[in-house]
Design a protein around this motif. Structure first.
Motif, mmCIF file in Angstrom:
data_model
loop_
_atom_site.group_PDB
_atom_site.id
_atom_site.type_symbol
_atom_site.label_atom_id
_atom_site.label_comp_id
_atom_site.label_asym_id
_atom_site.label_seq_id
_atom_site.Cartn_x
_atom_site.Cartn_y
_atom_site.Cartn_z
ATOM 1 N N MET A 1 0.833 -1.194 0.000
ATOM 2 C CA MET A 1 0.000 0.000 0.000
ATOM 3 C C MET A 1 0.871 1.248 0.000
ATOM 4 O O MET A 1 1.931 1.258 0.625
ATOM 5 C CB MET A 1 -0.896 0.015 1.242
ATOM 6 N N THR A 2 0.444 2.293 -0.674
ATOM 7 C CA THR A 2 1.170 3.546 -0.621
ATOM 8 C C THR A 2 0.914 4.235 0.717
ATOM 9 O O THR A 2 -0.111 3.996 1.372
ATOM 10 C CB THR A 2 0.738 4.494 -1.751
ATOM 11 N N GLU A 3 1.839 5.105 1.120
ATOM 12 C CA GLU A 3 1.653 5.824 2.372
ATOM 13 C C GLU A 3 0.425 6.720 2.303
ATOM 14 O O GLU A 3 -0.304 6.869 3.289
ATOM 15 C CB GLU A 3 2.901 6.642 2.693
ATOM 16 N N THR A 4 0.178 7.320 1.147
ATOM 17 C CA THR A 4 -0.988 8.193 1.012
ATOM 18 C C THR A 4 -2.280 7.411 1.222
ATOM 19 O O THR A 4 -3.186 7.858 1.952
ATOM 20 C CB THR A 4 -1.002 8.850 -0.377
ATOM 21 N N ALA A 5 -2.389 6.237 0.611
ATOM 22 C CA ALA A 5 -3.588 5.425 0.760
ATOM 23 C C ALA A 5 -3.768 4.965 2.207
ATOM 24 O O ALA A 5 -4.887 4.969 2.741
ATOM 25 C CB ALA A 5 -3.529 4.221 -0.176
ATOM 26 N N THR A 6 -2.675 4.574 2.853
ATOM 27 C CA THR A 6 -2.750 4.126 4.241
ATOM 28 C C THR A 6 -3.151 5.275 5.152
ATOM 29 O O THR A 6 -4.017 5.120 6.031
ATOM 30 C CB THR A 6 -1.396 3.550 4.690
ATOM 31 N N ARG A 7 -2.547 6.440 4.940
ATOM 32 C CA ARG A 7 -2.900 7.607 5.752
ATOM 33 C C ARG A 7 -4.376 7.961 5.597
ATOM 34 O O ARG A 7 -5.086 8.166 6.595
ATOM 35 C CB ARG A 7 -2.032 8.798 5.340
ATOM 36 N N ASP A 8 -4.851 7.996 4.372
ATOM 37 C CA ASP A 8 -6.253 8.367 4.131
ATOM 38 C C ASP A 8 -7.216 7.348 4.747
ATOM 39 O O ASP A 8 -8.256 7.723 5.300
ATOM 40 C CB ASP A 8 -6.514 8.489 2.631
ATOM 41 N N ALA A 9 -6.864 6.070 4.634
ATOM 42 C CA ALA A 9 -7.737 5.029 5.175
ATOM 43 C C ALA A 9 -7.855 5.134 6.693
ATOM 44 O O ALA A 9 -8.954 4.999 7.253
ATOM 45 C CB ALA A 9 -7.217 3.651 4.773
ATOM 46 N N TYR A 10 -6.742 5.385 7.374
ATOM 47 C CA TYR A 10 -6.792 5.493 8.835
ATOM 48 C C TYR A 10 -7.355 6.829 9.298
ATOM 49 O O TYR A 10 -7.983 6.901 10.370
ATOM 50 C CB TYR A 10 -5.410 5.212 9.438
ATOM 51 N N LEU A 106 17.442 7.095 20.482
ATOM 52 C CA LEU A 106 16.422 6.316 21.189
ATOM 53 C C LEU A 106 17.025 5.137 21.943
ATOM 54 O O LEU A 106 17.864 4.408 21.410
ATOM 55 C CB LEU A 106 15.383 5.771 20.206
ATOM 56 N N ALA A 107 16.551 4.938 23.147
ATOM 57 C CA ALA A 107 16.891 3.721 23.878
ATOM 58 C C ALA A 107 16.062 2.544 23.401
ATOM 59 O O ALA A 107 16.470 1.389 23.525
ATOM 60 C CB ALA A 107 16.680 3.928 25.370
ATOM 61 N N GLY A 108 14.883 2.854 22.864
ATOM 62 C CA GLY A 108 14.006 1.783 22.409
ATOM 63 C C GLY A 108 13.009 2.287 21.388
ATOM 64 O O GLY A 108 12.697 3.479 21.319
ATOM 65 N N ALA A 109 12.526 1.363 20.577
ATOM 66 C CA ALA A 109 11.491 1.658 19.585
ATOM 67 C C ALA A 109 10.522 0.493 19.544
ATOM 68 O O ALA A 109 10.925 -0.672 19.645
ATOM 69 C CB ALA A 109 12.097 1.907 18.216
ATOM 70 N N LEU A 110 9.252 0.823 19.383
ATOM 71 C CA LEU A 110 8.198 -0.172 19.272
ATOM 72 C C LEU A 110 7.515 -0.001 17.921
ATOM 73 O O LEU A 110 7.139 1.113 17.547
ATOM 74 C CB LEU A 110 7.170 0.029 20.391
ATOM 75 N N ALA A 111 7.393 -1.083 17.182
ATOM 76 C CA ALA A 111 6.633 -1.083 15.923
ATOM 77 C C ALA A 111 5.603 -2.204 16.045
ATOM 78 O O ALA A 111 5.846 -3.342 15.632
ATOM 79 C CB ALA A 111 7.544 -1.287 14.731
ATOM 80 N N TYR A 112 4.474 -1.889 16.632
ATOM 81 C CA TYR A 112 3.463 -2.886 17.020
ATOM 82 C C TYR A 112 2.399 -2.979 15.933
ATOM 83 O O TYR A 112 1.520 -2.132 15.842
ATOM 84 C CB TYR A 112 2.875 -2.476 18.370
ATOM 85 N N TYR A 113 2.513 -3.984 15.094
ATOM 86 C CA TYR A 113 1.601 -4.205 13.969
ATOM 87 C C TYR A 113 1.525 -2.982 13.044
ATOM 88 O O TYR A 113 0.524 -2.774 12.371
ATOM 89 C CB TYR A 113 0.207 -4.604 14.454
ATOM 90 N N SER A 114 2.580 -2.202 12.996
ATOM 91 C CA SER A 114 2.579 -0.994 12.175
ATOM 92 C C SER A 114 3.349 -1.160 10.871
ATOM 93 O O SER A 114 3.306 -0.261 10.031
ATOM 94 C CB SER A 114 3.155 0.188 12.967
ATOM 95 N N ILE A 115 4.032 -2.298 10.672
ATOM 96 C CA ILE A 115 4.714 -2.529 9.391
ATOM 97 C C ILE A 115 3.821 -3.275 8.406
ATOM 98 O O ILE A 115 4.184 -3.438 7.242
ATOM 99 C CB ILE A 115 6.042 -3.294 9.569
ATOM 100 N N ILE A 116 2.644 -3.713 8.832
ATOM 101 C CA ILE A 116 1.858 -4.637 8.001
ATOM 102 C C ILE A 116 1.313 -3.990 6.739
ATOM 103 O O ILE A 116 1.047 -4.679 5.760
ATOM 104 C CB ILE A 116 0.705 -5.280 8.807
ATOM 105 N N HIS A 117 1.144 -2.666 6.752
ATOM 106 C CA HIS A 117 0.596 -1.991 5.579
ATOM 107 C C HIS A 117 1.679 -1.497 4.617
ATOM 108 O O HIS A 117 1.355 -0.898 3.594
ATOM 109 C CB HIS A 117 -0.277 -0.811 6.002
ATOM 110 N N MET A 118 2.926 -1.748 4.945
ATOM 111 C CA MET A 118 4.004 -1.255 4.103
ATOM 112 C C MET A 118 4.165 -2.111 2.860
ATOM 113 O O MET A 118 3.995 -3.341 2.895
ATOM 114 C CB MET A 118 5.319 -1.230 4.886
ATOM 115 N N ASP A 119 4.517 -1.457 1.758
ATOM 116 C CA ASP A 119 4.909 -2.198 0.567
ATOM 117 C C ASP A 119 6.178 -2.977 0.899
ATOM 118 O O ASP A 119 7.103 -2.429 1.513
ATOM 119 C CB ASP A 119 5.177 -1.212 -0.570
ATOM 120 N N PRO A 120 6.252 -4.265 0.544
ATOM 121 C CA PRO A 120 7.459 -5.038 0.861
ATOM 122 C C PRO A 120 8.752 -4.385 0.389
ATOM 123 O O PRO A 120 9.792 -4.507 1.043
ATOM 124 C CB PRO A 120 7.209 -6.371 0.145
ATOM 125 N N ALA A 121 8.687 -3.639 -0.702
ATOM 126 C CA ALA A 121 9.893 -2.985 -1.215
ATOM 127 C C ALA A 121 10.361 -1.862 -0.295
ATOM 128 O O ALA A 121 11.542 -1.478 -0.341
ATOM 129 C CB ALA A 121 9.629 -2.431 -2.616
#
Length: 206
Positions: A1-10, A106-121
């Motif tokens: 998904m493109t970032e624009t499409a993901t942003r608009d959907a959410y 950063l000492a830490g970063a959390l990516a909690y189910y937030s990579i799932i909409h990214m284009d694999p590339a």
């Protein structure tokens, strides 16, 4: 998904999403335990970012665990929701492929189910950013929909299209960007889920 499409959907579902998942963590003891373990590893070492924070519920959880936690999300409506519900915390719009954060801050970063909409590339760019913003010795906890095959698989998400990822694929990608695997977990789906959850705890060397 493109970032624009993901942003608009959410943007379109931000209020409904916040209402639906406000108390979801209450019924997820394993996720709470993983988040608590992550908090124990990074507490007192510096700031922590919740990347793809949505309405900020996990940012607030990390804050309650004693962390200097802030949130970043692609969706302006989600950020507005987060700021309204957690006015004592810091939230900003941003993308995981080009984080407006200093190197090694950063000492830490959390990516909690937030990579799932990214284009694999685009995923390698995101993990390169995760590595860049972590301090040496910093930790990343990433959660995602897990697949059994060797490659990412499209998934019919209720908000917008998504991908599930083999744990080995994400672990390999992490390793190539300089993040070392500390632990992994595969959680089988419960009666309300269609896919397993995959979790990786990663550490930046140094």
């Amino acid at each position: 998904m493109t970032e624009t499409a993901t942003r608009d959907a959410y943007d379109a579902v931000a209020a409904l999403y916040a209402d639906t998942f406000r108390h979801a963590l209450d019924d997820m003891p394993l996720d709470r335990a993983l988040l608590t373990a992550f908090a124990d590893l990074v507490r007192g070492r510096g700031p922590v970012a919740d990347l793809g924070c949505g309405p900020g519920r996990l940012t607030a959880f990390l804050h309650s665990a004693g962390l200097d936690a802030s949130g970043i999300d692609l969706s302006p409506a989600m950020i507005a929701q987060a700021r309204a519900e957690h006015p004592h915390l810091r939230f900003a719009e941003g993308t995981m492929t080009a984080l407006d954060l200093p190197d090694g801050g950063l000492a830490g970063a959390l990516a909690y189910y937030s990579i799932i909409h990214m284009d694999p590339a685009d995923l390698p760019r995101a993990f390169a950013e995760f590595h860049r913003v972590l301090a040496p010795g910093g930790h990343l906890l990433v959660a995602f929909l897990a697949s059994d095959g060797p490659e990412p698989e499209p998934y019919d998400h209720k908000v917008i299209g998504a991908h599930s990822w083999p744990i080995d694929h994400i672990a390999g990608l992490s390793g190539r960007t300089g993040l070392t695997e500390v632990a992994r977990l595969l959680r089988r789906p419960d009666e309300n889920e269609r896919l397993p959850g995959g979790y990786l705890l990663l550490r930046k060397g140094g």
